[in-house]
Write a protein that holds these residues in place. Structure first.
Motif, short mmCIF file in Angstrom:
data_model
loop_
_atom_site.label_atom_id
_atom_site.label_comp_id
_atom_site.label_asym_id
_atom_site.label_seq_id
_atom_site.Cartn_x
_atom_site.Cartn_y
_atom_site.Cartn_z
N GLU A 60 29.03 37.26 43.13
CA GLU A 60 30.26 37.70 42.50
C GLU A 60 31.22 36.53 42.28
O GLU A 60 31.20 35.55 43.02
CB GLU A 60 30.97 38.74 43.38
N GLY A 61 32.06 36.67 41.28
CA GLY A 61 33.15 35.74 41.08
C GLY A 61 34.42 36.30 41.70
O GLY A 61 34.40 37.25 42.48
N LEU A 62 35.55 35.70 41.35
CA LEU A 62 36.81 36.24 41.84
C LEU A 62 36.97 37.70 41.41
O LEU A 62 37.46 38.54 42.16
CB LEU A 62 37.98 35.41 41.30
N VAL A 63 36.55 37.99 40.19
CA VAL A 63 36.56 39.35 39.66
C VAL A 63 35.21 39.63 39.03
O VAL A 63 34.39 38.72 38.85
CB VAL A 63 37.70 39.54 38.63
N THR A 68 31.78 50.18 32.87
CA THR A 68 32.44 50.42 31.59
C THR A 68 32.87 49.14 30.90
O THR A 68 33.41 49.18 29.79
CB THR A 68 33.68 51.32 31.78
N GLY A 69 32.66 47.99 31.56
CA GLY A 69 33.09 46.71 30.99
C GLY A 69 34.49 46.31 31.40
O GLY A 69 35.01 45.32 30.90
N GLY A 70 35.10 47.05 32.31
CA GLY A 70 36.44 46.73 32.78
C GLY A 70 36.42 45.72 33.92
O GLY A 70 35.45 45.64 34.68
N LEU A 157 36.77 35.03 33.75
CA LEU A 157 36.39 34.79 35.14
C LEU A 157 35.35 35.79 35.63
O LEU A 157 34.63 35.53 36.59
CB LEU A 157 37.62 34.85 36.05
N ALA A 158 35.27 36.95 34.97
CA ALA A 158 34.30 37.97 35.36
C ALA A 158 32.90 37.70 34.80
O ALA A 158 31.96 38.43 35.11
CB ALA A 158 34.78 39.34 34.90
N GLN A 159 32.75 36.66 33.98
CA GLN A 159 31.44 36.36 33.41
C GLN A 159 30.47 35.93 34.51
O GLN A 159 30.86 35.24 35.47
CB GLN A 159 31.55 35.27 32.35
#
Length: 491
Positions: A60-63, A68-70, A157-159
């Motif tokens: 995982e990253g920070l996020v 749903t893609g959120g 950042l979620a990538q």
């Protein structure tokens, strides 16, 4: 005698119905990615869709992105953004690395700095150009500072490529074990990741097995009940998705955001002038081109940046809207004829590289017919590096004009480009006013459109096969389908 394919599929479907059609086990979800087994490899900077999903599940990253893609919390349990939009402050949850040591702000800072260094020279690296500093403020607080506001920072950042790892090991929600033909993923108990304990966790989850197969083999596995979910379908293999009325699965289409069109690689001969490149763009009958695929809701476009994004100020319209298709082709044919007549011995011929698949064959036939209408012969090229045109079929990382423009940056060397467009995007890096930034992006799009280095067609097509009883799958515009939600048992 060998059974024909339709009869074989019917028999497999009936057998699947009698067996319960869950791959033979109700404690395992079988997921197949369309592709090759080596696409799970996580070396290099550009991860394949299969590798992205594996990385997101294990690091995982920070996020992170939910089904749903959120954007949802991950290693960071919460965050605040300063009023000027120039500072994002993340509070880390109380969790540990795979070796048992506490995750500290200094670890996260160092890993993020390393990721930013490695991404330099890539389109994702350009998306993060506004990051000026990553700081460890206290034991569990990390700050990311920007040169100017970047509303899409959390989405970036979620990538999966921004997943945090130490010694090559991440802290994702699933533990992965390599198998003979793929990976077996076991959901990790929430309390081991710094989250509240979930009662009866083991009864609520299943293991997930992921593997990669070529498109036809993936569909056949689904038909035979050997796969519960098939992911990463594209237009190139969409015709294979019709698996018949006896199938208990359904074809699910993501309303994906991104690029689908032709990138001009060669700047010589017929393609050496922007007006003649525009002639090819004018020749395409976009609605008719995808008619054979019968895709409901697909919207063609002549724009490079997807219309209607938050930073779209409305100054860029669809091209040639004042001309009928016949008038566009007449003008285009005149330009091609003028070039042919200017020098003896010229031929109007261009080559196009497409991925293999029945959908690509249909697409090529439609484009060849459109180009022939203006006097240009289209030929298929096997090697994209030697083709005049290549298909761009790419899902966006986030919903901002900057992502679209960064795909054509000159330093990425993907084909012809516009230094003027790059200059406008560079100016936007330091622009504090959102209207000024959006205006600069619009100018950059106008420069790219005028150079005709890319011929837009519409949005990318992404499809999946999903069997009933698979929980946690949701269509979304990023074509990201996290593996942990798929592991949840039906309630």
């Amino acid at each position: 005698m060998p059974l024909s394919r339709p009869i074989a599929l019917a028999c497999a479907a009936v057998a699947c119905l009698l067996a319960g059609c869950s791959g033979g086990r109700d404690d395992l979800v079988n997921v197949v990615f369309i592709g090759e087994p080596e696409e799970f490899e996580q070396t290099g900077l550009r991860l394949s869709p299969a590798a992205q999903h594996l990385r997101a599940a294990t690091a995982e990253g920070l996020v992170a992105l939910d089904a749903t893609g959120g954007v949802v919390p991950a290693v960071a349990e919460r965050w605040v953004v300063t009023d000027d939009g120039l500072s994002y402050i993340f509070r880390l949850r109380n969790s540990r690395w795979s070796d048992g040591t506490q995750i500290e702000a200094e670890h996260v800072r160092d890993e993020l700095r390393g990721i930013l260094r490695r991404l330099r020279g890539t389109s994702l690296g350009r998306d993060l150009d506004k990051v000026s500093e990553v700081r460890a403020m206290t034991g569990r607080v990390v700050e990311i500072r920007l040169t100017s506001p970047l509303p899409d920072l959390l989405q970036i950042l979620a990538q999966p490529e921004l997943g945090l790892r130490r010694g090559g090991e991440g802290t994702g929600p699933m533990a992965a074990t390599e198998t003979e033909d793929g990976w077996l993923l076991q959901p990790r108990p929430p309390e081991t990741r710094g989250l509240p304990e979930v009662p009866e966790w083991n009864e609520r989850i299943r293991q997930v097995h992921v593997r990669a197969l070529p498109a036809r083999a993936a569909v056949d596995a689904f038909d035979a009940g050997e796969a519960d979910l098939v992911l990463n379908g594209t237009l190139a293999n969409l015709p294979l998705a019709d698996v018949g009325a006896l199938s208990r699965g359904t074809v699910r289409l993501d309303a994906a955001l991104g690029l689908f069109g032709l990138r001009v690689r060669s700047g010589e001969g017929l393609l050496g002038d922007a007006a003649r490149r525009e002639a090819l763009a004018m020749a395409i009958d976009r609605p008719q081109l995808l008619q054979p695929f019968n895709i409901g809701g697909w919207v063609p476009t002549t724009r490079i940046v997807a219309p209607g994004l938050p930073d779209d100020i409305g100054t860029i319209d669809e091209r040639w809207s004042d001309l009928s298709p016949e008038a566009r082709r007449t003008l285009a044919a005149r330009r091609i004829a003028g070039w042919l007549g200017a020098e003896e011995g010229r031929t109007a011929r261009v080559t196009l590289a497409l991925p293999q698949g029945p959908g690509s064959d249909l697409l090529f036939s439609g484009l060849a017919e459109d180009f022939a209408a203006i006097g240009v012969a289209l030929e298929r090229a096997d090697d994209p590096r030697e083709a005049d045109l290549v298909l761009v079929d790419r899902v966006a990382r986030y919903g901002g004009a900057r992502w679209f423009l960064n795909q054509f940056a000159c330093d990425l060397r993907g084909g012809l480009c516009s230094p003027e467009a790059d200059a406008r995007v560079e100016e936007a890096l330091s622009a504090q006013n959102p209207m000024v930034r959006s205006a600069l992006y619009a100018e950059a799009e106008a420069e790219l459109a005028a150079s005709n280095v890319y011929i837009p067609i519409g949005a990318p097509i992404r499809w999946s096969l999903v069997r009933g009883g698979v929980e946690g799958f949701r269509e979304n515009r990023w074509n990201i389908h996290p593996l942990l939600p798929l592991a949840m048992r039906p309630i």
